[in-house]
Scaffold this active site. Sequence first.
Site, PDB file in Angstrom:
ATOM      1  N   ASP A 207       3.550  -0.465  -9.931  1.00 31.31           N
ATOM      2  CA  ASP A 207       4.376  -0.392  -8.732  1.00 31.31           C
ATOM      3  C   ASP A 207       4.685  -1.799  -8.253  1.00 31.31           C
ATOM      4  OD1 ASP A 207       2.177  -1.275  -6.660  1.00 31.31           O
ATOM      5  OD2 ASP A 207       1.247   0.223  -7.933  1.00 31.31           O
ATOM      6  N   ASP A 209       3.774  -2.865  -5.238  1.00 33.34           N
ATOM      7  CA  ASP A 209       2.941  -2.999  -4.051  1.00 33.34           C
ATOM      8  C   ASP A 209       3.789  -2.611  -2.832  1.00 33.34           C
ATOM      9  OD1 ASP A 209       0.227  -3.610  -3.262  1.00 33.34           O
ATOM     10  OD2 ASP A 209       1.052  -5.312  -2.165  1.00 33.34           O
TER      11      ASP A 209
END
Length: 282
Positions: A207, A209
Amino acid sequence: MLAIIGGTGLYQLDKLEVVNTHQVSTPFGEPSDAIIEGQLAGVSILFLARHGSAHQLLPHEVNYRANIWALKSLGATRVIGVSAVGSLQAEIAPGDLALPDQYFDFVKNPREKTFFGKGVAAHVSTALPTCNALANAIEQAGKSVDIAVHRNKTYACVDGPRLGTKAESEFLRGPANCDLVGMTNVPEVFLAKEAQLSYCTIAIATDYDCWQDDPSLHVSVEQVISRYQGSLEKAKTLLLAFVESKIEPEPSASRNALASALLTPLDKVSAEQRVWLDVLLK
């Protein structure tokens, strides 16, 4: 001997022909789980699930000292960790793999970060915490199966188990100049150096973050799990390619990390302390 520490989603090693299962008691307590010894592509391997085989341990609950000491006691000389991370840079897209070579310790909870103390003094250099030769060999193996890895990246380690705030994410990617964020590689990487092990992590970006402005891009457990399996398969393919390559990395300076770091004379160390220290000195 090569040891592999499996992170989130990696609780066993495919195609590993199990030879033995080791329940190791250490001077530092119990490891995360049993250590599996086996053969993979004709190579002797030790495997340990960092969070336990049922993922029952949060990052701050992992007994990192016991894990590293147990692997070293069973003959490990090299350790490859596999870890899920968030990306702090646009160039590292979810699904990408990275081999971080620097670490930023942003852990504030009281994890045990060293084997030393209580009468045994040592100060190990962590200016170069990972093994560049091992990372080069992994990168070379990746090219043989068309898997690229990001190099020269910095991993910021945070406490967890909560996911970070946007302010923390922006600090880590800005003033701290980090590229990846995770919860488990500190103190694992530093303990490996104290144990004179060549260490490298295959970091799987799951991802971005939460530094981006679009809230839909902020990390969530659902996002991580939904995207993770394909990326994990890529990491497992890379691991297998490295093992099958039988590349022997050049000798690492990590293998002599205690040569000038240990300050307490051995004749001043107690018999009990020598039990664990002798394993690190191997």
